[in-house]
Design an enzyme around this catalytic site. Structure first.
Site, PDB file in Angstrom:
ATOM      1  N   SER A  15      39.706  58.912  48.807  1.00  0.00           N
ATOM      2  CA  SER A  15      38.572  58.594  49.678  1.00  0.00           C
ATOM      3  C   SER A  15      37.479  59.622  49.435  1.00  0.00           C
ATOM      4  O   SER A  15      37.765  60.798  49.194  1.00  0.00           O
ATOM      5  CB  SER A  15      39.036  58.648  51.128  1.00  0.00           C
ATOM      6  OG  SER A  15      37.928  58.864  51.979  1.00  0.00           O
ATOM      7  N   GLU A  66      45.359  46.290  46.497  1.00  0.00           N
ATOM      8  CA  GLU A  66      44.410  45.601  47.379  1.00  0.00           C
ATOM      9  C   GLU A  66      43.480  44.695  46.582  1.00  0.00           C
ATOM     10  O   GLU A  66      43.180  43.565  46.986  1.00  0.00           O
ATOM     11  CB  GLU A  66      43.589  46.631  48.163  1.00  0.00           C
ATOM     12  CG  GLU A  66      44.416  47.368  49.208  1.00  0.00           C
ATOM     13  CD  GLU A  66      43.631  48.526  49.808  1.00  0.00           C
ATOM     14  OE1 GLU A  66      43.422  48.519  51.020  1.00  0.00           O
ATOM     15  OE2 GLU A  66      43.246  49.443  49.061  1.00  0.00           O
ATOM     16  N   ASN A 121      31.655  16.468  21.962  1.00  0.00           N
ATOM     17  CA  ASN A 121      32.421  16.068  23.156  1.00  0.00           C
ATOM     18  C   ASN A 121      33.928  16.117  22.926  1.00  0.00           C
ATOM     19  O   ASN A 121      34.676  16.590  23.784  1.00  0.00           O
ATOM     20  CB  ASN A 121      32.001  14.668  23.610  1.00  0.00           C
ATOM     21  CG  ASN A 121      30.541  14.618  24.019  1.00  0.00           C
ATOM     22  OD1 ASN A 121      29.888  15.659  24.074  1.00  0.00           O
ATOM     23  ND2 ASN A 121      30.035  13.435  24.300  1.00  0.00           N
ATOM     24  N   TYR A 153      31.595  11.788  29.067  1.00  0.00           N
ATOM     25  CA  TYR A 153      31.146  13.185  29.078  1.00  0.00           C
ATOM     26  C   TYR A 153      29.836  13.340  29.834  1.00  0.00           C
ATOM     27  O   TYR A 153      28.923  12.540  29.685  1.00  0.00           O
ATOM     28  CB  TYR A 153      30.961  13.713  27.642  1.00  0.00           C
ATOM     29  CG  TYR A 153      30.476  15.148  27.631  1.00  0.00           C
ATOM     30  CD1 TYR A 153      31.363  16.203  27.768  1.00  0.00           C
ATOM     31  CD2 TYR A 153      29.116  15.442  27.551  1.00  0.00           C
ATOM     32  CE1 TYR A 153      30.913  17.516  27.803  1.00  0.00           C
ATOM     33  CE2 TYR A 153      28.654  16.752  27.586  1.00  0.00           C
ATOM     34  CZ  TYR A 153      29.569  17.785  27.716  1.00  0.00           C
ATOM     35  OH  TYR A 153      29.122  19.086  27.763  1.00  0.00           O
ATOM     36  N   LYS A 174      43.527  61.202  51.777  1.00  0.00           N
ATOM     37  CA  LYS A 174      43.908  59.805  51.537  1.00  0.00           C
ATOM     38  C   LYS A 174      44.417  59.532  50.129  1.00  0.00           C
ATOM     39  O   LYS A 174      43.957  60.085  49.154  1.00  0.00           O
ATOM     40  CB  LYS A 174      42.700  58.895  51.792  1.00  0.00           C
ATOM     41  CG  LYS A 174      42.240  58.901  53.240  1.00  0.00           C
ATOM     42  CD  LYS A 174      43.088  57.986  54.086  1.00  0.00           C
ATOM     43  CE  LYS A 174      42.827  56.591  53.662  1.00  0.00           C
ATOM     44  NZ  LYS A 174      42.734  55.602  54.625  1.00  0.00           N
ATOM     45  N   HIS A 226      58.372  37.018  60.827  1.00  0.00           N
ATOM     46  CA  HIS A 226      57.249  37.287  61.737  1.00  0.00           C
ATOM     47  C   HIS A 226      56.838  38.759  61.702  1.00  0.00           C
ATOM     48  O   HIS A 226      56.310  39.279  62.684  1.00  0.00           O
ATOM     49  CB  HIS A 226      57.590  36.893  63.185  1.00  0.00           C
ATOM     50  CG  HIS A 226      58.212  35.545  63.301  1.00  0.00           C
ATOM     51  ND1 HIS A 226      57.484  34.399  63.529  1.00  0.00           N
ATOM     52  CD2 HIS A 226      59.497  35.143  63.178  1.00  0.00           C
ATOM     53  CE1 HIS A 226      58.302  33.355  63.568  1.00  0.00           C
ATOM     54  NE2 HIS A 226      59.528  33.776  63.353  1.00  0.00           N
ATOM     55  N   ASN A 285      44.972  55.820  48.566  1.00  0.00           N
ATOM     56  CA  ASN A 285      44.858  54.403  48.930  1.00  0.00           C
ATOM     57  C   ASN A 285      45.383  53.472  47.834  1.00  0.00           C
ATOM     58  O   ASN A 285      45.150  53.727  46.656  1.00  0.00           O
ATOM     59  CB  ASN A 285      43.389  54.062  49.205  1.00  0.00           C
ATOM     60  CG  ASN A 285      42.837  54.852  50.375  1.00  0.00           C
ATOM     61  OD1 ASN A 285      43.560  55.154  51.326  1.00  0.00           O
ATOM     62  ND2 ASN A 285      41.568  55.210  50.306  1.00  0.00           N
TER      63      ASN A 285
END
Ligand code: ARG
Length: 458
Positions: free
Chosen positions: A277, A290, A110, A317, A283, A156, A285
């Site tokens: 892709s 991401e 522990n 514990y 493409k 914004h 990407n």
């Protein structure tokens, strides 16, 4: 395989129960720290004559060999061992024989496991701080390569006022600096030795915990054995700090993903950090960014997990606490990976300067500058706001540029306007006239850039 607690047991444990309770596949990464903690513990036991000095020396020598095996990847991880502590204890017994049985004196798993995790965190937090500094350096270098580049600033996600690209980049550097500070701050609370708390109540044997703290470089010794074996605050702090940083990384990724889109076309991300892709050959990407953004979800989940885990636990514990490690280890791995990858992304990032310049044609960017022009001439803020509002509205309605208005037309909005107000309607002037500390003024940004370069170099 013999369990550390097998003697009292009437029957072998159930195989399925073993699957649930065994943690060796996860906690093996604590092996190095387990050895280091045990070496200090054995030295203390020997010094205090709790075990014979000779035995202590034999234990330390055996553990050093095991440590070398661990570091060179030659140590045999035993999937039949319950956890890393058992695995190393068994390996030591095989190596040195009976003295190994004395190592666990005045200690429990522990307090041992809390020690191991603290040593692990201390090392890994240091590594994460370094990686964060590496990312800061990469961002500063990118900013320096693009000194003088002016971009639209957004609120914004609507174009607001122009700013220096470097100013935007140094915002990231500030965010990461707070992350580093939070991480080094959590090391302060981690800096308390739990070892010697034993199972929960301490020991009747004459241990020297201060000596242990000195050997293992802790500034303090835990004053309450029950708290020491139950405390997982430090893990929660490390995970939160990593999650906070992941949120920052995610926001940076989001900016870059937007900027790399056809609509913005401000930057080009290196091919090595993109994928294609399977159906659309055209493409490119930004998958790396991401996935870094996406992995923030799990980082946030780790915070929930580590806070929920001890929430209903009675002192002290409980085996539940074994489940603190998967979120911690993943938070550490994900942080290091994210920081390193993002540093590489910035190293290969190219700015489409023409496209960026072309995005600054709208004169609305300079409304606030023109308002401040009027304010300097005694017009109230409210009035100036109304005047500019009317001007922008009319110009938009009539498809006119503010700079195309004649002086008389300008004066019709406010008599304080003179021809020179038109000098304000360009990006260079807009950043130049800012002068408040922390603003996007080129001199001030250059100065900040300098401060960061020096600080990160040191
Ligand atoms: N594998 C355990 C953990 O990570 C070690 C401590 C076990 N202690 C016990 N009393 N069963 O928490």
């Amino acid at each position: 395989m013999k369990k550390l607690w097998g003697a009292r047991f009437k029957r072998n444990s159930d195989k399925l129960a073993d699957q649930l309770t065994f943690s060796i596949s996860t906690d093996y990464r604590l092996a190095k720290y387990d050895c280091l903690g045990s070496m200090a513990h054995a030295r203390m036991l020997g010094k205090q004559r709790i075990i014979p000095k000779m035995d202590a020396q034999t234990i330390v020598a055996g553990l050093s060999k095991i440590l070398l095996q661990i570091q060179s990847g030659k140590f045999k991880v035993d999937p039949e061992a319950e956890d890393v502590h058992t695995n190393i204890q068994n390996a030591l017994k095989n190596l040195i024989g009976p003295p190994a049985d004395k190592l666990h004196t005045a200690r429990s798993r522990n307090d041992q496991v809390v020690l191991d995790v603290k040593l692990y965190c201390r090392y890994e937090v240091g590594a994460i701080i370094l990686a964060a500094a590496g990312l800061q350096q990469s961002i500063v270098q990118f900013a320096k390569k693009n000194t003088g580049t002016i971009i639209p600033g957004y609120t914004h996600l609507q174009q607001a006022q122009v700013v220096l690209l470097g100013h935007h980049m140094l915002a990231y550097v500030e965010m990461l600096e707070r992350d580093k500070q939070r991480l080094s701050d959590c090391l302060k609370r981690l800096d308390v030795l739990p070892l010697g708390s034993c199972a929960l109540a301490g020991t009747s044997l004459k241990t020297d915990r201060k000596y242990l703290a000195k050997l293992l470089r802790f500034s303090a010794v835990s004053p309450n054995s029950m708290d020491a074996v139950s405390d997982r605050d430090f893990i929660a702090e490390v995970i939160f700090d990593c999650a906070m940083m992941a949120v920052h990384i995610s926001r940076i990724c989001e900016d870059l993903i937007l900027w790399a889109s056809r609509e913005f076309h401000f930057v080009d991300i290196d091919w090595a950090m993109c994928t294609g892709s399977s159906i659309m050959p055209q493409k490119k990407n930004p998958d790396v960014l991401e996935l870094l953004r996406g992995s923030t979800a799990k980082m946030i989940a780790h915070v929930t997990e580590i806070l929920t885990l001890p929430k209903g636990l009675p002192l002290t514990y409980n085996r539940d606490l074994q489940l603190d490690k998967p979120p911690l280890f993943d938070a550490v791995d994900t942080s290091k990976m994210g920081l390193q990858l993002l540093a590489k992304v910035f190293a290969g990032l190219k700015v489409h300067k023409q496209q960026v310049a072309a995005s600054l044609t709208d004169e609305s960017f300079y409304c606030v500058d023109a308002m401040e022009y009027l304010i300097r001439k005694g017009v109230s803020y409210r009035e100036a706001h109304d005047i500019l509002g009317a001007m922008v509205k009319d110009c938009l309605d009539q498809g006119k540029k503010i700079t195309a208005l004649t002086t008389n037309e300008l004066k019709a909005y406010a008599p304080q306007f003179a021809e020179d107000v038109k000098n304000l309607f360009n990006p260079q002037m807009s950043v130049k006239i800012k002068n408040s500390f922390g603003s996007t003024n080129p001199g001030l940004v250059a100065r900040q850039m300098d401060i960061w370069s020096k600080k990160l170099h040191a």
